[in-house]
Design an enzyme around this catalytic site. Sequence first.
Site, PDB file in Angstrom:
ATOM      1  CG  HIS A 291      49.212  17.952  13.688  1.00 53.52           C
ATOM      2  ND1 HIS A 291      49.683  18.678  12.629  1.00 53.52           N
ATOM      3  CD2 HIS A 291      48.994  16.704  13.224  1.00 53.52           C
ATOM      4  CE1 HIS A 291      49.731  17.900  11.571  1.00 53.52           C
ATOM      5  NE2 HIS A 291      49.324  16.696  11.903  1.00 53.52           N
ATOM      6  CG  HIS A 334      42.333  22.171   7.712  1.00 53.34           C
ATOM      7  ND1 HIS A 334      42.709  20.870   7.629  1.00 53.34           N
ATOM      8  CD2 HIS A 334      42.889  22.776   6.644  1.00 53.34           C
ATOM      9  CE1 HIS A 334      43.468  20.682   6.566  1.00 53.34           C
ATOM     10  NE2 HIS A 334      43.588  21.828   5.943  1.00 53.34           N
ATOM     11  CD  GLU A 340      44.934  22.874   2.365  1.00 52.48           C
ATOM     12  OE1 GLU A 340      44.963  21.629   2.337  1.00 52.48           O
ATOM     13  OE2 GLU A 340      44.623  23.514   3.379  1.00 52.48           O
ATOM     14  CG  HIS A 364      41.228  19.425  -0.041  1.00 53.85           C
ATOM     15  ND1 HIS A 364      42.353  18.669   0.182  1.00 53.85           N
ATOM     16  CD2 HIS A 364      40.220  18.541  -0.254  1.00 53.85           C
ATOM     17  CE1 HIS A 364      42.033  17.383   0.125  1.00 53.85           C
ATOM     18  NE2 HIS A 364      40.748  17.278  -0.132  1.00 53.85           N
ATOM     19  CG  HIS A 370      40.407  19.786   3.339  1.00 56.55           C
ATOM     20  ND1 HIS A 370      40.160  21.127   3.203  1.00 56.55           N
ATOM     21  CD2 HIS A 370      41.739  19.688   3.568  1.00 56.55           C
ATOM     22  CE1 HIS A 370      41.278  21.807   3.334  1.00 56.55           C
ATOM     23  NE2 HIS A 370      42.262  20.966   3.562  1.00 56.55           N
TER      24      HIS A 370
HETATM   25 FE   LIG Z   1      44.295  21.127   4.119  1.00 57.42          FE
END
Ligand SMILES: [Fe+2]
Length: 441
Positions: A291, A334, A340, A364, A370
């Site tokens: 990813h 992460h 964010e 976040h 999160h």
């Molecule tokens: Fe994030």
Amino acid sequence: MSASDLKYMPGFGNDFETEALPGALPQGMNSPQKCSYGLYAEQLSGTAFTAPSHQNERTWCYRIRPSVKHSTRYTKVSLPYWKSAPHVVEDVISLGQHRWDPVPHSGEELTWLTGMRTMTTAGDVNTQVGMASHIYLVTRSMVDEYFYSADSELLIVPQEGRLRFCTELGIIDLEPKEIAILPRGLVYRVELLDGPARGFVCENYGQKFELPGRGPIGANCMANRRDFKSPVAWYEDRETPSKITIKWCGQFHETKIGHSPLDIVAWHGNYAPVKYDLRTYCPIGAILFDHPDPSIFTVLTAPSGVPGTANIDFVLFRERWMVAENTFRPPWYHKNIMSELMGNIYGQYDAKPQGFVPGGMSLHNMMLPHGPDKNAYEGASNADLKAEKLDNTMSFMFETRFPQHLTEFAAKEAPLQDDYIDCWESLEKKFDGTPEGTWNK
Ligand SMILES: [Fe+2]
């Protein structure tokens, strides 16, 4: 003027030229001794005169009156819901994972200015770093009212309803699934095409948004330059009592004049408003396993002084195919040095199947953990990994290197979900000392 009458010029940061009357634009020079039609020549500078040439932005305007005639004395006015950084509220805790339901319309009559609701601020408007995020709730068009922000460029992300931005440099119609950027210093009014309208705004105090470098990806995909559209010249010659509101160093000021300031008959240059259709964003991603970082979905980036560390990234999570083998496909867990702020334009977001709804937002903040909720984690960990299309989904992120502070409105008036943190509560320990874990128990 109907939407189909509006014309746009393609390209991001192009050196455009456009005139609403034939011969209004001087050729081969910027400042003739006398301009045709008796127009005044005026330069609007978006960067310092001496900015490097690949960043230098300015537009030459040929207008009925120079801008000095579009202001008289200024008086301070109050727009209490539109906040600027630094704005750290004593009894508000910004630390934590936050999520909001859509801010509802109240029935109150609200314009682009009175309907702006600041959710977070970051950085410092006076030193031109950082940003603010806002929700707009618009139920009334501005009439003989105009606005410009000396503090910022505005990135507008509609979620509901269409808006018309009548600007000095032309008209932009905007609907959900599109975005627009209104440059610092540009005068405009906002009209409601069908309402009520709601959406998100990123107010960028810093260096302008630009397209991210694609590196080894090459010349194509992600956001392509030709899909950005700037309006053609358009003007009004209207003598009527009018007022202009100016945002300057976080404060609002008003000046009254006797005519419309939208009087630019012709212009040329590379400092202009622009719109972009998010449906033309070509996402790229993993085609075998794992990813990539979400930066792979960056539409626009506003640099800071640190290379590769954005003042703001505007990131888009839209429809795409998921094909990675033997891979946990949603975003991983992460902690991020960046902050964010996300918004949902429509559909369902893959890491949060419930609770993050169209019109809703989440935050976040810097170095706060999160990731997928329990349902997303269990679903993706046990899914049959065939090729799957993520359909009916469009969310975005305003990501900044600066921590984002909640306003009183975000903490006390907006529909904050008190139980958001609980979405991770039922994630259980699967470790029992064996390689298999307790997956099957
Ligand atoms: Fe994030």
